[in-house]
Design an enzyme around this catalytic site. Structure first.
Site, PDB file in Angstrom:
ATOM      1  N   LEU A 115       0.883  -1.166   0.000  1.00  0.00           N
ATOM      2  CA  LEU A 115       0.000   0.000   0.000  1.00  0.00           C
ATOM      3  C   LEU A 115       0.917   1.212   0.000  1.00  0.00           C
ATOM      4  O   LEU A 115       1.907   1.234   0.745  1.00  0.00           O
ATOM      5  CB  LEU A 115      -0.887   0.031   1.251  1.00  0.00           C
ATOM      6  CG  LEU A 115      -1.977  -1.036   1.373  1.00  0.00           C
ATOM      7  CD1 LEU A 115      -2.637  -0.962   2.750  1.00  0.00           C
ATOM      8  CD2 LEU A 115      -3.013  -0.875   0.282  1.00  0.00           C
ATOM      9  N   ASP A 116       0.614   2.213  -0.805  1.00  0.00           N
ATOM     10  CA  ASP A 116       1.497   3.377  -0.801  1.00  0.00           C
ATOM     11  C   ASP A 116       1.408   4.099   0.542  1.00  0.00           C
ATOM     12  O   ASP A 116       0.493   3.868   1.339  1.00  0.00           O
ATOM     13  CB  ASP A 116       1.223   4.311  -1.986  1.00  0.00           C
ATOM     14  CG  ASP A 116      -0.101   5.041  -1.884  1.00  0.00           C
ATOM     15  OD1 ASP A 116      -0.345   5.689  -0.846  1.00  0.00           O
ATOM     16  OD2 ASP A 116      -0.879   5.003  -2.850  1.00  0.00           O
ATOM     17  N   ALA A 117       2.358   4.957   0.798  1.00  0.00           N
ATOM     18  CA  ALA A 117       2.486   5.566   2.126  1.00  0.00           C
ATOM     19  C   ALA A 117       1.226   6.305   2.547  1.00  0.00           C
ATOM     20  O   ALA A 117       0.869   6.316   3.734  1.00  0.00           O
ATOM     21  CB  ALA A 117       3.696   6.502   2.161  1.00  0.00           C
ATOM     22  N   GLU A 118       0.532   6.931   1.609  1.00  0.00           N
ATOM     23  CA  GLU A 118      -0.641   7.727   1.953  1.00  0.00           C
ATOM     24  C   GLU A 118      -1.938   6.936   1.937  1.00  0.00           C
ATOM     25  O   GLU A 118      -3.007   7.496   2.161  1.00  0.00           O
ATOM     26  CB  GLU A 118      -0.743   8.924   0.993  1.00  0.00           C
ATOM     27  CG  GLU A 118       0.402   9.920   1.156  1.00  0.00           C
ATOM     28  CD  GLU A 118       0.595  10.340   2.611  1.00  0.00           C
ATOM     29  OE1 GLU A 118      -0.391  10.796   3.233  1.00  0.00           O
ATOM     30  OE2 GLU A 118       1.709  10.177   3.153  1.00  0.00           O
TER      31      GLU A 118
END
Length: 277
Positions: A115-118
């Site tokens: 999952l991307d950081a945001e």
């Protein structure tokens, strides 16, 4: 499984009911009953005799069609990843990463997909490399469900467009399911909540799809990964998968392994090894 020619030698393998009990399925007595009732398979073959011996390291056991993990050294966790955490065990840029949640465990755990950081939400952590490999195989995608807060009021026509397929720079991707949870006209900031389910694992695919239809993402949460649901797990919390959850995940992984080994490239639905986000 080969048997020794020595009539006095100990039989090879371990009794099926003993293996099932060691795996936490049920007691030996109840396991014997399950076998007699025709609820147990070994390598896809129905077994009804409790005396059957198997090799726990190579044979695949299922009960009521659900896979059973015989290797008790394997660990499976669900994390509700907060925003700002990088899906890595050692971020080269020194950003907060998943070690925050794995350092407390003896096993060397790693994440299944990214999952991307945001993006927050459901992430599986495990030391089962075979399962992680199959679930990330380019020809086999697990469905993932996201809830996105987006700018603007999302129309029924836009939802249909997401289902039909959105043209992006790396090809067309369609959602398996999409719906509006809350319309933008009622929100003070003019935003909408959209639920999106898809198989594609392309990089930042959910954000790119929604931006392409004119509704940039404000916030994104993954609520479901295959048979796993985030439920009420709080942000930053980790828990073990239940036996039922693990069985469902392993069943999908086993069928996926068979599909992946014989898969051929397919279109128009895009599938990928990296989890959508």
């Amino acid at each position: 499984m080969s048997m020794s020619g020595d009539p006095f030698a100990e039989p090879e393998g371990v009794r099926l009911q003993k293996v099932m009990a060691a795996a936490g399925v049920a007691s030996r007595r109840v396991s014997e009953q399950m076998i007699a009732e025709g609820r147990v398979t070994v390598n896809g073959e129905l077994v009804t005799e409790p005396g059957r011996r198997i090799d726990p390291e190579t044979d695949l056991v299922a009960v009521d069609g659900q896979a059973v993990q015989l290797d008790t050294s394997k660990r499976y966790l669900m994390l509700n990843k907060p925003r700002g955490i990088v899906s890595s065990m050692n971020d080269e840029r020194g950003r907060p990463d998943l070690r925050t949640y794995t350092d407390a465990f003896e096993e060397r755990l790693f994440n299944v997909g990214r999952l991307d950081a945001e993006t927050s939400g459901l992430l599986v952590l495990t030391n089962d490399g075979d399962l992680a490999h199959v679930l990330a195989h380019p020809s086999f995608g697990v469905s993932k469900t996201y809830v996105a807060k987006v700018l603007g009021a999302v129309s029924a026509q836009t939802i249909q467009r997401l289902k039909n397929g959105v043209e992006l720079e790396d090809g067309t991707t369609s959602a398996d399911a999409a719906r509006v949870l809350a319309a933008g006209s009622g929100a003070s900031d003019g935003s909408s909540l959209v639920e999106l389910t898809l198989h594609s694992g392309k990089n930042r695919i959910v954000r790119r799809m929604l931006a392409a239809v004119g509704h940039p993402v404000i916030d994104l949460v993954r609520r479901q990964f295959g048979p796993l649901h985030l439920g009420t797990l709080r942000s930053g919390a980790v828990r073990e998968l239940t036996r039922e959850e693990l069985g469902a995940l392993l069943t999908i992984a086993r069928s996926g392994g068979e599909a992946a080994s014989a898969a051929t490239p397919e279109a128009p639905r895009t599938r990928g090894g990296r989890s959508a986000r």
